[in-house]
Design a protein around this motif. Structure first.
Motif, PDB file in Angstrom:
ATOM      1  N   ILE A   1      63.323 -25.014 -15.879  1.00  0.00           N
ATOM      2  CA  ILE A   1      62.915 -26.258 -15.217  1.00  0.00           C
ATOM      3  C   ILE A   1      61.394 -26.316 -15.201  1.00  0.00           C
ATOM      4  CG2 ILE A   1      62.849 -27.473 -12.993  1.00  0.00           C
ATOM      5  CD1 ILE A   1      65.612 -26.170 -12.460  1.00  0.00           C
ATOM      6  N   GLY A   2      60.835 -27.407 -15.703  1.00  0.00           N
ATOM      7  CA  GLY A   2      59.394 -27.591 -15.677  1.00  0.00           C
ATOM      8  C   GLY A   2      58.997 -28.646 -14.660  1.00  0.00           C
ATOM      9  N   LEU A   3      57.935 -28.387 -13.919  1.00  0.00           N
ATOM     10  CA  LEU A   3      57.386 -29.371 -12.991  1.00  0.00           C
ATOM     11  C   LEU A   3      56.089 -29.923 -13.566  1.00  0.00           C
ATOM     12  CD1 LEU A   3      57.824 -27.762  -9.433  1.00  0.00           C
ATOM     13  CD2 LEU A   3      59.297 -29.425 -10.585  1.00  0.00           C
ATOM     14  N   GLU A   4      55.918 -31.224 -13.465  1.00  0.00           N
ATOM     15  CA  GLU A   4      54.711 -31.842 -13.990  1.00  0.00           C
ATOM     16  C   GLU A   4      54.289 -33.018 -13.124  1.00  0.00           C
ATOM     17  OE1 GLU A   4      55.369 -33.453 -17.902  1.00  0.00           O
ATOM     18  OE2 GLU A   4      57.316 -34.302 -17.349  1.00  0.00           O
ATOM     19  N   ALA A   5      53.096 -33.524 -13.386  1.00  0.00           N
ATOM     20  CA  ALA A   5      52.556 -34.686 -12.677  1.00  0.00           C
ATOM     21  C   ALA A   5      51.548 -35.351 -13.596  1.00  0.00           C
ATOM     22  CB  ALA A   5      51.886 -34.269 -11.373  1.00  0.00           C
ATOM     23  N   ASP A   6      51.206 -36.597 -13.295  1.00  0.00           N
ATOM     24  CA  ASP A   6      50.116 -37.234 -14.018  1.00  0.00           C
ATOM     25  C   ASP A   6      48.865 -36.378 -13.891  1.00  0.00           C
ATOM     26  OD1 ASP A   6      51.736 -39.355 -14.690  1.00  0.00           O
ATOM     27  OD2 ASP A   6      51.069 -40.622 -13.033  1.00  0.00           O
ATOM     28  N   ARG A   7      48.058 -36.389 -14.927  1.00  0.00           N
ATOM     29  CA  ARG A   7      46.901 -35.483 -14.969  1.00  0.00           C
ATOM     30  C   ARG A   7      45.994 -35.648 -13.759  1.00  0.00           C
ATOM     31  NH1 ARG A   7      43.717 -34.660 -20.496  1.00  0.00           N
ATOM     32  NH2 ARG A   7      45.775 -33.813 -20.955  1.00  0.00           N
ATOM     33  N   GLU A   8      45.727 -36.884 -13.366  1.00  0.00           N
ATOM     34  CA  GLU A   8      44.815 -37.107 -12.232  1.00  0.00           C
ATOM     35  C   GLU A   8      45.379 -36.526 -10.942  1.00  0.00           C
ATOM     36  OE1 GLU A   8      41.647 -38.131 -12.100  1.00  0.00           O
ATOM     37  OE2 GLU A   8      41.852 -37.973 -14.271  1.00  0.00           O
ATOM     38  N   ILE A   9      46.687 -36.691 -10.752  1.00  0.00           N
ATOM     39  CA  ILE A   9      47.328 -36.130  -9.557  1.00  0.00           C
ATOM     40  C   ILE A   9      47.260 -34.615  -9.597  1.00  0.00           C
ATOM     41  CG2 ILE A   9      49.543 -35.843  -8.362  1.00  0.00           C
ATOM     42  CD1 ILE A   9      50.237 -38.705  -9.228  1.00  0.00           C
ATOM     43  N   MET A  10      47.547 -34.046 -10.765  1.00  0.00           N
ATOM     44  CA  MET A  10      47.500 -32.595 -10.931  1.00  0.00           C
ATOM     45  C   MET A  10      46.095 -32.070 -10.607  1.00  0.00           C
ATOM     46  SD  MET A  10      48.791 -30.435 -14.249  1.00  0.00           S
ATOM     47  CE  MET A  10      47.434 -30.879 -15.348  1.00  0.00           C
ATOM     48  N   TYR A  11      45.074 -32.748 -11.110  1.00  0.00           N
ATOM     49  CA  TYR A  11      43.699 -32.313 -10.865  1.00  0.00           C
ATOM     50  C   TYR A  11      43.311 -32.451  -9.399  1.00  0.00           C
ATOM     51  CZ  TYR A  11      42.882 -32.034 -15.931  1.00  0.00           C
ATOM     52  OH  TYR A  11      42.921 -31.686 -17.258  1.00  0.00           O
ATOM     53  N   GLN A  12      43.792 -33.499  -8.749  1.00  0.00           N
ATOM     54  CA  GLN A  12      43.525 -33.667  -7.313  1.00  0.00           C
ATOM     55  C   GLN A  12      44.141 -32.526  -6.511  1.00  0.00           C
ATOM     56  OE1 GLN A  12      44.973 -37.560  -6.186  1.00  0.00           O
ATOM     57  NE2 GLN A  12      43.535 -38.625  -7.536  1.00  0.00           N
ATOM     58  N   ARG A  13      45.352 -32.143  -6.877  1.00  0.00           N
ATOM     59  CA  ARG A  13      46.028 -31.053  -6.169  1.00  0.00           C
ATOM     60  C   ARG A  13      45.278 -29.730  -6.370  1.00  0.00           C
ATOM     61  NH1 ARG A  13      51.360 -31.870  -4.527  1.00  0.00           N
ATOM     62  NH2 ARG A  13      51.926 -29.699  -4.934  1.00  0.00           N
ATOM     63  N   ILE A  14      44.764 -29.524  -7.566  1.00  0.00           N
ATOM     64  CA  ILE A  14      43.988 -28.312  -7.843  1.00  0.00           C
ATOM     65  C   ILE A  14      42.713 -28.295  -7.012  1.00  0.00           C
ATOM     66  CG2 ILE A  14      42.553 -27.187  -9.605  1.00  0.00           C
ATOM     67  CD1 ILE A  14      44.799 -27.994 -11.627  1.00  0.00           C
ATOM     68  N   ASN A  15      41.983 -29.407  -6.997  1.00  0.00           N
ATOM     69  CA  ASN A  15      40.736 -29.478  -6.229  1.00  0.00           C
ATOM     70  C   ASN A  15      40.989 -29.223  -4.750  1.00  0.00           C
ATOM     71  OD1 ASN A  15      39.386 -30.085  -8.587  1.00  0.00           O
ATOM     72  ND2 ASN A  15      39.320 -32.291  -8.214  1.00  0.00           N
ATOM     73  N   MET A  16      42.080 -29.800  -4.246  1.00  0.00           N
ATOM     74  CA  MET A  16      42.414 -29.626  -2.838  1.00  0.00           C
ATOM     75  C   MET A  16      42.784 -28.174  -2.546  1.00  0.00           C
ATOM     76  SD  MET A  16      44.936 -31.990  -0.518  1.00  0.00           S
ATOM     77  CE  MET A  16      46.267 -31.881  -1.704  1.00  0.00           C
ATOM     78  N   ARG A  17      43.522 -27.537  -3.465  1.00  0.00           N
ATOM     79  CA  ARG A  17      43.892 -26.138  -3.254  1.00  0.00           C
ATOM     80  C   ARG A  17      42.641 -25.259  -3.200  1.00  0.00           C
ATOM     81  NH1 ARG A  17      48.220 -22.603  -6.682  1.00  0.00           N
ATOM     82  NH2 ARG A  17      49.667 -23.534  -5.190  1.00  0.00           N
ATOM     83  N   VAL A  18      41.680 -25.492  -4.078  1.00  0.00           N
ATOM     84  CA  VAL A  18      40.456 -24.680  -4.071  1.00  0.00           C
ATOM     85  C   VAL A  18      39.699 -24.874  -2.756  1.00  0.00           C
ATOM     86  CG1 VAL A  18      38.212 -24.298  -5.180  1.00  0.00           C
ATOM     87  CG2 VAL A  18      40.258 -24.654  -6.591  1.00  0.00           C
ATOM     88  N   ASP A  19      39.655 -26.091  -2.260  1.00  0.00           N
ATOM     89  CA  ASP A  19      38.992 -26.344  -0.967  1.00  0.00           C
ATOM     90  C   ASP A  19      39.694 -25.581   0.154  1.00  0.00           C
ATOM     91  OD1 ASP A  19      37.045 -28.003  -2.041  1.00  0.00           O
ATOM     92  OD2 ASP A  19      38.205 -29.848  -1.705  1.00  0.00           O
ATOM     93  N   ILE A  20      41.014 -25.584   0.135  1.00  0.00           N
ATOM     94  CA  ILE A  20      41.782 -24.864   1.162  1.00  0.00           C
ATOM     95  C   ILE A  20      41.534 -23.357   1.046  1.00  0.00           C
ATOM     96  CG2 ILE A  20      44.124 -24.231   1.889  1.00  0.00           C
ATOM     97  CD1 ILE A  20      44.964 -27.120   1.091  1.00  0.00           C
ATOM     98  N   MET A  21      41.542 -22.836  -0.177  1.00  0.00           N
ATOM     99  CA  MET A  21      41.275 -21.414  -0.383  1.00  0.00           C
ATOM    100  C   MET A  21      39.902 -21.022   0.167  1.00  0.00           C
ATOM    101  SD  MET A  21      42.559 -20.715  -4.279  1.00  0.00           S
ATOM    102  CE  MET A  21      44.277 -20.428  -4.699  1.00  0.00           C
ATOM    103  N   THR A  22      38.930 -21.885  -0.075  1.00  0.00           N
ATOM    104  CA  THR A  22      37.567 -21.606   0.393  1.00  0.00           C
ATOM    105  C   THR A  22      37.542 -21.512   1.915  1.00  0.00           C
ATOM    106  OG1 THR A  22      36.667 -22.772  -1.527  1.00  0.00           O
ATOM    107  CG2 THR A  22      35.179 -22.389   0.315  1.00  0.00           C
ATOM    108  N   LYS A  23      38.237 -22.442   2.571  1.00  0.00           N
ATOM    109  CA  LYS A  23      38.283 -22.430   4.041  1.00  0.00           C
ATOM    110  C   LYS A  23      39.036 -21.215   4.573  1.00  0.00           C
ATOM    111  CE  LYS A  23      38.027 -27.469   4.496  1.00  0.00           C
ATOM    112  NZ  LYS A  23      38.790 -28.720   4.786  1.00  0.00           N
ATOM    113  N   GLU A  24      40.026 -20.749   3.801  1.00  0.00           N
ATOM    114  CA  GLU A  24      40.852 -19.619   4.257  1.00  0.00           C
ATOM    115  C   GLU A  24      40.203 -18.257   4.011  1.00  0.00           C
ATOM    116  OE1 GLU A  24      44.634 -20.199   2.359  1.00  0.00           O
ATOM    117  OE2 GLU A  24      45.346 -21.579   3.923  1.00  0.00           O
ATOM    118  N   GLY A  25      39.047 -18.245   3.300  1.00  0.00           N
ATOM    119  CA  GLY A  25      38.335 -16.980   3.146  1.00  0.00           C
ATOM    120  C   GLY A  25      38.219 -16.445   1.736  1.00  0.00           C
ATOM    121  N   LEU A  26      38.294 -17.329   0.740  1.00  0.00           N
ATOM    122  CA  LEU A  26      38.196 -16.883  -0.650  1.00  0.00           C
ATOM    123  C   LEU A  26      36.868 -16.179  -0.931  1.00  0.00           C
ATOM    124  CD1 LEU A  26      39.138 -16.722  -3.588  1.00  0.00           C
ATOM    125  CD2 LEU A  26      38.261 -19.042  -3.925  1.00  0.00           C
ATOM    126  N   ILE A  27      35.780 -16.710  -0.392  1.00  0.00           N
ATOM    127  CA  ILE A  27      34.457 -16.132  -0.660  1.00  0.00           C
ATOM    128  C   ILE A  27      34.383 -14.713  -0.106  1.00  0.00           C
ATOM    129  CG2 ILE A  27      31.972 -16.379  -0.255  1.00  0.00           C
ATOM    130  CD1 ILE A  27      32.697 -19.495   0.027  1.00  0.00           C
TER     131      ILE A  27
END
Length: 307
Positions: A200-226
């Motif tokens: 089973i493959g999951l996909e999304a429109d490219r813009e949505i996929m990129y938005q989700r990635i950007n949001m995940r990185v922001d969340i990681m940064t807040k959670e202590g990635l640095i």
């Protein structure tokens, strides 16, 4: 003996594979094999998006933070370990779940590896010596000369591999030691499996996929990635740490960029990684693709129709 089925969930990073795998595991009362090569390592939590405690508690997971960055753990090791674990799990339930975005590791479990000739140790020594003297350029140029087809395949589908000395040395030593292109050995061996894959493959429109990635990185940064990357920085040369999310911060710690630039680089490189993941998985045969927002009932029905 009843037929076994391995429901395998693939797709780009941040698309929702973990959430779906847990829902499927609960629905079919089974367990989850994690197939994410970055989540094996216990020192890497935030930057690899390891499932949280609630997610891990919702269904039994295997191969998450089970190794240390100081251990050598290859895709071949994972193939052996995962197949052994699946043999155990199929004794309980003839349906099991595998999930992850590491295409090579998914292929290792579903299809196995090709068989390559034994290479004389002198060839390996000579390649190591030349690499120490000339660097990664020597390996890249040699592979390009001896197996241009495989070089171009990597360049298109998996360019980060061209920067991986261990794997590049292997490609070159097979070419030199066998006097044949590395690619000539691919696809010859048929590995038997005691399960039928349902992919089973999951996909999304490219813009949505990129938005989700950007949001995940922001969340990681807040959670202590640095802070997590800072603890790992003294060991930045380890192979396990040559990955998006850490490399960019190591560059920042080296004084080669500022923090804002490093975060933007993580987002950009993760988006590029997601694009490569889609290229890899789209060529996987017999994959049924769903939009990431598809109602669960549709996915349940698809799986049940194949069992």
């Amino acid at each position: 003996m009843s037929q076994n089925y391995l429901v395998t969930i693939v797709g780009p990073t941040a698309i929702g594979k973990t959430a779906l795998s847990i829902k499927l595991a609960k629905h079919f009362n089974c367990e989850i094999i994690s197939c994410d090569s970055r989540q094996f390592f216990k020192e890497m939590t935030i930057g690899t998006a390891v499932p949280n405690k609630d997610e891990l508690g919702a269904a039994p997971h295997h191969f998450i933070q089970n190794k240390s960055i100081f251990e050598n753990y290859s895709v071949g090791d994972f193939e052996i370990d995962a197949l052994k674990k699946l043999d155990e799990l199929f004794q309980k339930n003839n349906i099991q779940i595998m999930v992850g975005g590491s295409g090579l590791y998914v292929d290792a479990v579903l299809k196995g590896f090709d068989e390559f000739p034994d290479i004389d140790v002198s060839v390996r020594t000579a390649i190591n010596n030349k690499y120490e003297l000339l660097g990664i350029d020597y390996l890249q140029n040699t592979l390009k000369e001896l197996d241009i087809n495989y070089y171009q395949k990597l360049e298109t589908e998996n360019p980060q591999t061209l920067q991986n000395p261990q794997r590049m040395k292997r490609f070159v030593e097979v070419c030199i030691g066998s006097n044949q292109p590395y690619s000539s050995f691919i696809g010859k061996r048929k590995n038997k499996r005691n399960f039928t894959p349902i992919i089973i493959g999951l996909e999304a429109d490219r813009e949505i996929m990129y938005q989700r990635i950007n949001m995940r990185v922001d969340i990681m940064t807040k959670e202590g990635l640095i802070e997590e990357a800072e603890k790992l920085y003294p060991n930045k040369q380890l192979n396990a740490l040559q990955t998006v999310g850490y490399r960019e911060l190591f560059d920042y710690f080296d004084g080669n960029s500022n923090l804002d630039f490093a975060i933007e680089q993580i987002k950009m490189n993760t988006r590029r990684f997601a694009k490569r993941q889609m290229t890899w998985f789209k060529r996987t045969e017999n994959t049924t693709w769903f939009d990431f927002q598809t109602p669960l009932d549709e996915i349940y029905k698809l799986i049940e129709s194949k069992i």
